[in-house]
Design a protein around this motif. Structure first.
Motif, short mmCIF file in Angstrom:
data_model
loop_
_atom_site.label_atom_id
_atom_site.label_comp_id
_atom_site.label_asym_id
_atom_site.label_seq_id
_atom_site.Cartn_x
_atom_site.Cartn_y
_atom_site.Cartn_z
N VAL A 8 0.85 -1.19 0.00
CA VAL A 8 0.00 0.00 0.00
C VAL A 8 0.88 1.24 0.00
O VAL A 8 1.52 1.56 1.00
N THR A 9 0.94 1.90 -1.13
CA THR A 9 1.76 3.07 -1.49
C THR A 9 3.10 2.62 -2.08
O THR A 9 3.64 1.57 -1.72
N ALA A 10 3.60 3.47 -2.97
CA ALA A 10 4.82 3.14 -3.72
C ALA A 10 5.97 4.07 -3.36
O ALA A 10 6.75 4.49 -4.21
N GLY A 11 6.09 4.40 -2.07
CA GLY A 11 7.12 5.31 -1.61
C GLY A 11 8.44 4.63 -1.31
O GLY A 11 8.65 3.45 -1.61
N LYS A 12 9.34 5.39 -0.67
CA LYS A 12 10.70 4.91 -0.43
C LYS A 12 10.75 3.73 0.51
O LYS A 12 11.49 2.76 0.27
N ILE A 13 9.98 3.78 1.61
CA ILE A 13 10.05 2.67 2.55
C ILE A 13 9.41 1.42 1.97
O ILE A 13 9.87 0.30 2.22
N SER A 14 8.37 1.59 1.15
CA SER A 14 7.77 0.43 0.48
C SER A 14 8.77 -0.22 -0.47
O SER A 14 8.85 -1.44 -0.56
N ASN A 15 9.53 0.62 -1.17
CA ASN A 15 10.58 0.11 -2.05
C ASN A 15 11.56 -0.76 -1.28
O ASN A 15 11.90 -1.87 -1.70
N ALA A 37 -1.42 2.32 -5.41
CA ALA A 37 -1.06 3.71 -5.17
C ALA A 37 -2.10 4.60 -5.83
O ALA A 37 -2.80 4.17 -6.75
N ARG A 38 -2.22 5.84 -5.35
CA ARG A 38 -3.19 6.76 -5.95
C ARG A 38 -2.81 7.13 -7.38
O ARG A 38 -3.67 7.40 -8.21
N ASP A 39 -1.52 7.12 -7.66
CA ASP A 39 -1.01 7.39 -9.00
C ASP A 39 -0.72 6.04 -9.67
O ASP A 39 0.25 5.37 -9.33
N ALA A 44 2.50 1.33 -11.39
CA ALA A 44 2.93 0.46 -12.49
C ALA A 44 4.45 0.42 -12.59
O ALA A 44 5.03 -0.65 -12.84
N GLU A 45 5.08 1.56 -12.40
CA GLU A 45 6.55 1.60 -12.44
C GLU A 45 7.14 0.80 -11.29
O GLU A 45 8.12 0.07 -11.45
N PHE A 46 6.54 0.94 -10.12
CA PHE A 46 6.96 0.17 -8.94
C PHE A 46 6.83 -1.33 -9.22
O PHE A 46 7.74 -2.11 -8.92
N ALA A 47 5.70 -1.71 -9.79
CA ALA A 47 5.46 -3.12 -10.10
C ALA A 47 6.48 -3.65 -11.10
O ALA A 47 6.93 -4.80 -10.99
N LYS A 48 6.83 -2.82 -12.06
CA LYS A 48 7.80 -3.24 -13.07
C LYS A 48 9.17 -3.46 -12.45
O LYS A 48 9.85 -4.47 -12.74
N HIS A 50 9.87 -4.21 -9.36
CA HIS A 50 9.90 -5.30 -8.38
C HIS A 50 9.18 -6.56 -8.85
O HIS A 50 8.99 -7.50 -8.05
N ASN A 51 8.78 -6.59 -10.11
CA ASN A 51 8.16 -7.78 -10.68
C ASN A 51 6.91 -8.20 -9.91
O ASN A 51 6.75 -9.35 -9.49
N ILE A 52 6.01 -7.24 -9.71
CA ILE A 52 4.74 -7.48 -9.01
C ILE A 52 3.63 -7.62 -10.05
O ILE A 52 3.50 -6.77 -10.94
N ALA A 53 2.82 -8.64 -9.91
CA ALA A 53 1.88 -9.01 -10.98
C ALA A 53 0.70 -8.05 -11.13
O ALA A 53 0.32 -7.69 -12.25
N LYS A 54 0.10 -7.62 -10.03
CA LYS A 54 -1.14 -6.85 -10.11
C LYS A 54 -0.93 -5.41 -9.64
O LYS A 54 -0.24 -5.16 -8.65
N VAL A 55 -1.59 -4.48 -10.34
CA VAL A 55 -1.48 -3.05 -10.03
C VAL A 55 -2.88 -2.49 -9.80
O VAL A 55 -3.79 -2.69 -10.61
N PHE A 56 -3.05 -1.76 -8.70
CA PHE A 56 -4.31 -1.10 -8.38
C PHE A 56 -4.08 0.41 -8.28
O PHE A 56 -3.07 0.85 -7.74
N ASP A 57 -5.05 1.19 -8.77
CA ASP A 57 -4.88 2.64 -8.73
C ASP A 57 -5.64 3.28 -7.57
O ASP A 57 -5.73 4.50 -7.48
N ASN A 58 -6.18 2.46 -6.66
CA ASN A 58 -6.77 2.99 -5.44
C ASN A 58 -6.74 1.91 -4.36
O ASN A 58 -6.71 0.71 -4.65
#
Length: 337
Positions: A8-15, A37-39, A44-48, A50-58
């Motif tokens: 939940v969220t694509a910030g620095k600590i999540s990274n 993430a809200r954006d 999508a960039e985060f998922a790419k 870290h090779n994460i399959a599903k992306v949600f925009d909310n």
């Protein structure tokens, strides 16, 4: 059965959490399967990366989905309460970044909800799961320090982030880094202090940027703790007992080096990865994920190493420090179920 994580969220600590998780070879049968993430472009960039399959925009879509079992929340401080509540109400276990909430009232509310739903929730005080802290605990239990009488620790960073310095973002030195000092004292003394004294400074936003905290326990036991978000300090901690002392070397909140009672230097190497981290020793973030998986599989709704009670005590201590310094959030005037 694989335990499925949503981020939940694509910030620095999540990274750093995801990087630590994905690069650790001994995490067992669990994987990160989704990011929200809200954006959506950022997600999508985060998922790419870290090779994460599903992306949600909310966040609501992730919370109500059947794709995940547990959520890791790396949002800004003011969002912790609402997001943890959202995921618990939708049947998901939660690991939420520290500070768990802005105050003790919010913390108690989420603990109540966790107990009602019988879902696991934990504040992500990753320090509690550091191999160096496990070593310290064993040394104390073995009596090698004698009776612990005094703890001194510093945590100071040179910080220009609005996340730390602006009230609207839940900024606060004690909530951002002082919590590590307070949890150390509680980890050592394992009782609530009888008296807390704090002195410090606020910035123009009304946020604490420095504090010295003195925690007094029974039988003359004391901790003296310094936090600072405008100055880099020697961020180590020393625990003094009647037989000797142990020093958690810089960075004490997750050290890979400890000076033992006999003066020798003990090392606790962390695993490596090909991706860069934003914060020091972030590889250690994975140990709390291992604990979350262990607890969920054991049917627990809290970890004995970072319990609900511990989070509530820390929240009350931070409330006390903020009150003495004059730091007030709108959430302090609200009531929570």
């Amino acid at each position: 059965m694989t335990l499925r994580w949503g981020i939940v969220t694509a910030g620095k600590i999540s990274n750093d959490f995801v990087n630590a998780f994905n690069s650790y070879p001994d995490k067992g049968d669990q994987e990160i399967v989704a990011i929200a993430a809200r954006d959506k472009n950022r997600a999508a960039e985060f998922a790419k990366i870290h090779n994460i399959a599903k992306v949600f925009d909310n966040y609501e879509a992730l919370a109500t989905s059947t794709d995940i079992d547990v959520a890791y929340i790396g949002a800004l401080n003011p969002d912790h309460y609402a997001l943890t509540k959202l995921f618990l109400e939708n049947g998901k276990h939660v690991l939420c970044e520290k500070p768990f909430c802005l105050n003790a009232k919010q913390t108690q509310s989420l603990i109540n909800l966790s107990q009602k739903k019988q879902l696991f929730v934990m504040e992500a005080v990753w320090t509690r799961f550091a191999p160096s802290y496990i070593y310290l605990e064993k040394e104390i239990a073995a009596g090698n320090l004698g009776e612990i009488k005094f703890v001194e620790a510093n945590f100071g960073i040179s910080c220009e982030s609005d996340r730390v310095l602006k009230k609207e973002y839940g900024g606060s030195a004690v909530l951002d880094i002082g919590i590590y000092l307070l949890q150390l004292s509680q980890y050592i003394f394992k009782e609530e202090p009888q008296k807390v004294t704090a002195v410090g400074n606020l910035n123009d936003s009304g946020v604490d940027v420095t504090e010295t905290m003195i925690l007094e326990y029974g039988s003359g036991k004391r901790a003296v703790l310094n936090s600072h978000v405008g100055l880099t300090l020697w961020n180590r901690a020393t625990i003094y007992g009647t037989k000797g002392r142990i020093t958690l070397e810089d960075p004490f909140h997750f050290p890979d080096k400890v000076t033992a009672v006999d003066g020798t230097l003990k090392t606790f190497p962390l695993h490596t990865s090909s991706l860069l981290n934003n914060f020091g020793n972030s590889a250690g973030l994975v140990y709390q994920a291992v604990e979350v998986a262990r607890c969920i599989r054991a049917g627990l709704i809290e970890s004995p190493r970072m319990s609900h009670k511990e989070s509530l005590v820390l929240a009350k201590l931070m409330d006390t420090v903020r009150s003495q310094l004059g730091v007030h959030y709108d959430a302090d005037d609200q009531e929570f179920p």
